[in-house]
Write an enzyme that holds these catalytic residues in place. Structure first.
Site, short mmCIF file in Angstrom:
data_model
loop_
_atom_site.label_atom_id
_atom_site.label_comp_id
_atom_site.label_asym_id
_atom_site.label_seq_id
_atom_site.Cartn_x
_atom_site.Cartn_y
_atom_site.Cartn_z
N GLU A 1 -5.15 33.14 -10.46
CA GLU A 1 -5.96 32.30 -9.58
C GLU A 1 -7.45 32.44 -9.90
O GLU A 1 -8.21 31.47 -9.78
CB GLU A 1 -5.69 32.65 -8.12
N THR B 1 -0.21 4.42 5.24
CA THR B 1 -1.56 3.84 5.35
C THR B 1 -1.71 2.91 6.54
O THR B 1 -2.81 2.44 6.81
CB THR B 1 -1.92 3.09 4.06
N GLY B 2 -0.64 2.59 7.24
CA GLY B 2 -0.76 1.80 8.47
C GLY B 2 -0.27 0.37 8.35
O GLY B 2 -0.72 -0.48 9.11
N LYS B 3 0.64 0.07 7.42
CA LYS B 3 1.12 -1.30 7.27
C LYS B 3 1.93 -1.74 8.49
O LYS B 3 1.71 -2.82 9.03
CB LYS B 3 1.97 -1.40 6.00
N THR B 4 2.85 -0.91 8.93
CA THR B 4 3.66 -1.26 10.10
C THR B 4 2.81 -1.30 11.35
O THR B 4 2.99 -2.16 12.23
CB THR B 4 4.80 -0.23 10.26
N GLY C 1 0.82 -1.21 0.00
CA GLY C 1 0.00 0.00 0.00
C GLY C 1 0.85 1.25 0.00
O GLY C 1 2.07 1.20 0.21
N PRO C 2 0.22 2.40 -0.24
CA PRO C 2 0.96 3.68 -0.25
C PRO C 2 1.57 3.96 1.12
O PRO C 2 1.17 3.39 2.14
CB PRO C 2 -0.13 4.70 -0.60
N PRO C 3 2.56 4.85 1.17
CA PRO C 3 3.18 5.20 2.46
C PRO C 3 2.17 5.84 3.41
O PRO C 3 1.30 6.61 2.99
CB PRO C 3 4.28 6.21 2.07
#
Length: 658
Positions: free
Chosen positions: A452, A232-235, A228-230
């Protein structure tokens, strides 16, 4: 170094070293004894170089000249000393005792007067205490050997320090969490990620109740890969598994296997699995496994690349499942699954691949619940509102927003963290710090305002562009102005939606061309974004009629190491032409839209110059409500009374790639 009993090698080696170096201290520091008459004879013969007289003990040491020493034999003591080669004598050649110091001096003076060629000198000193000298030397050697023991022998088992690495360089650096070191993180601390939590909970159940699954002939999965992307809570998910499983948990990073010495990585892999099998059932967690799991054979780099491949080969061997009776599960995390070796990803090694995606709306609210529980909140803070304002944010981003909001509230001396503090925190994280004191010329400020306003106008007037929430011309970070949009959370994007997004992104430069007749360098980030979008439409998504339904995207990552293109030069020319055609067509469309609404563009830019910050209500006042966006019209996200406040903000200029 063995585990069968006490190893006597090191104590014996230390004892021998002590005997060699300390033996001279315990031997006599005096030379062979002679009488006083013998001393006078040596002086008269010119064989004495120096006489050292001790005032307090009536003794003297005699040091011979080099010629006299050469004539004398080595002496019985030196011949019988096996360590004489290690400890050459530096003491006196002879020693003698005298009765009366005055009588000694008179005789010495008479001899020198009788023969002026005698070069003997006489010095005076006080005798040293031999016990004190020995104790002082012993203390110095004890200190030196103590440091030697600490840095070399004692720390060799732990692997720490310069000396420890000599003996434990091949030992695993994994940190072990067992019943002594309990992990406090559980699945309750992991908000969102329902699908991922369900799968890893099954892994925990495998370890706790393995008989339930093996009695029917099933085998416990060997590996679980979290992708998953950095942020996201893998660790965090792996830590929760450690806290829930109640089994030994070995945690380390992929870079812990990498070392400058050849063969160290493979040795650490063997040691890690040996420790895990000894404590079975157990879990091994390797964070950022792409550091060693990168596909083999990419590039012709030698040296470190070969060592990494050896480490990967050993990991593949250990995970191959030779011993099916050991309940060891390997968990790994990476955000680069596309570059991992195929042999590592096959069934039997990493049997399951769990994708940990960015959180949805309800998951973001749960994540806010976790992080806001530790913050003193104001009563008006709505978690649902905060979740809506943070599309595309990861769990780490949300934690950063909460922490930044608390810091802003403390800086402003608030008693609690208010809704405005959270909005300011999102502003700060996305756009950077406001620089109201930055000097800008009036002409440049006017150009920035129209730039803008062009973005805001076109994003409001085209159907599929993200509706604008806030525009500011206050410098933030490296930008002179910024616009915040409310992007639609969608999984698929059509050709028309991408065209509208490109058109809205080019609205800034189109406004400069429409009003001033010239363009500036301020559209750099806009041009970079639209170029990537148009390039993706043609070469990746197959959304171009002339190039056709062809994609040159390589999901395996092999194209990174290829020097050639997967298409001909003629096709490359066609791709370049189509990319330019898409961008120029949308730029012409933006010019046409702004020309037709020039009066509204001028009104919006004037209001922006006056207030410096405008919101959705200001656009509704000038352009009216968006006819094709009934949800936003019925349920407005913002309700701002003070137009100078920061209002509701979101990820600025969010595109499909982001």
């Amino acid at each position: 170094m063995n585990n069968k009993g006490f190893n006597w090698f090191f104590p014996i080696a230390i004892a021998v070293i002590l005997f060699i170096f300390l033996q001279p201290m315990f031997s006599s520091s005096e030379g062979p004894k002679i009488d006083e008459e013998k001393f006078y004879e040596l002086v008269e013969a010119g064989k004495v170089q120096e006489v050292l007289v001790y005032n307090d003990v009536n003794k003297a040491d005699v040091f011979l000249t080099k010629e006299a020493k050469a004539e004398l034999s080595a002496g019985a003591k030196k011949q019988s000393d096996p360590f004489a080669a290690f400890n050459p004598s530096t003491g006196p050649d002879y020693s003698f005792s005298f009765g009366d110091k005055t009588f000694l001096l008179e005789n010495y003076r008479e001899i020198k007067q009788a023969n002026p060629a005698i070069k003997t000198s006489m010095d005076y000193t006080t005798a040293k205490n031999p016990i004190t000298e020995i104790l002082f030397s012993v203390l110095i050697w004890v200190a030196v050997l103590g440091l030697f023991y600490f840095f070399l022998f004692r720390r060799m088992g732990g692997g720490g320090g310069p000396g420890g690495q000599i003996f434990s360089i091949g030992k695993s650096k994994a940190k072990l969490f067992d019943e002594k070191d309990k992990v406090q993180v559980t699945f309750k601390d992991v908000a969102g990620l329902e699908g991922a939590k369900e799968e890893v909970q099954e892994v925990v159940d495998f370890l706790k109740n393995s008989d339930k699954y093996t009695r029917l002939g099933g085998k416990i999965p060997k590996g679980v890969l979290l992708v998953g992307p950095p942020g996201t809570g893998k660790t965090l998910l792996a830590k929760a598994v450690a806290g829930e499983a109640k089994v030994p948990f070995f945690s380390l990073s992929g870079s812990d296997f990498v070392e400058m010495f050849v063969g160290v990585g493979a040795s650490r892999v063997r040691d890690l699995f040996a420790q895990a099998k000894a404590k079975s059932p157990a879990i091994i967690f390797i964070d950022e496994i792409d550091a060693i799991g990168r596909a083999r054979g990419r590039g012709n780099i030698t040296g470190g690349n070969d060592e990494r491949e050896n480490t990967l080969n050993q990991l593949l061997t250990e995970m191959d499942g030779f011993g099916t009776d050991t309940n060891v599960i390997v968990m790994a995390a990476t955000n680069r699954a596309d570059i991992l070796d195929k042999a590592l990803m096959r069934a039997g090694r990493f049997d399951r691949s769990i994708y940990v995606d960015l959180p949805e709306l309800h998951e973001r609210r749960q994540i806010f619940d976790v992080h806001l529980s530790k913050i003193k909140l104001d009563e008006n803070v709505d978690r649902e509102f905060l979740a809506k304002q943070t599309p595309g944010f990861s769990g780490a981003d949300i934690a950063n927003v909460c922490n930044e909001a608390a810091l802003i509230a403390a800086r402003n001396n608030h008693d609690s963290v208010t809704k405005q503090d959270f909005l300011d925190a999102v502003d700060r994280i996305i756009g950077g710090l406001e620089k109201r004191n930055k000097a800008i010329k009036p002409s440049e400020k006017k150009r920035v305002a129209y730039h803008e306003a062009g973005h805001a106008a076109i994003s409001w007037l085209v159907e599929h562009a993200a509706p604008l929430l806030k525009v500011t011309i206050v410098p933030r970070g490296r930008s002179l102005g910024a616009a915040w949009y409310l992007p639609e959370e969608r999984s698929l994007t059509t050709t028309e939606q991408m065209f509208d997004e490109i058109c809205a992104t080019l609205g800034g430069r189109a406004a400069e061309q429409t009003v001033f007749g010239t363009i500036s360098t301020g559209a750099l980030s806009d041009l970079e974004r639209v170029t990537k979008q148009a390039q993706a439409m043609v070469t990746v998504y197959g959304l171009n009629e002339k190039v056709g339904n062809i994609s040159y995207y390589d999901s395996s990552g092999q194209s990174e190491y290829s020097f050639g293109k997967p298409y001909s030069e003629q096709t490359a020319k066609t791709i370049d032409e189509e990319i330019s055609k898409i961008i120029e067509n949308q730029y012409t469309r933006a010019l046409q839209i702004l020309s037709e609404n020039r009066d509204k563009l001028d009104a919006l830019a004037g209001k922006l110059l006056e207030k410096e910050v405008i919101f959705r209500e200001d656009l509704e006042e000038i352009f009216g409500k968006r006819a094709w966006d009934p949800e936003l019209t019925e349920h407005p996200v913002t309700s701002i009374e003070d137009p100078t406040s920061h209002g509701n903000v979101l990820n600025p200029d969010q595109t499909l790639e982001q």
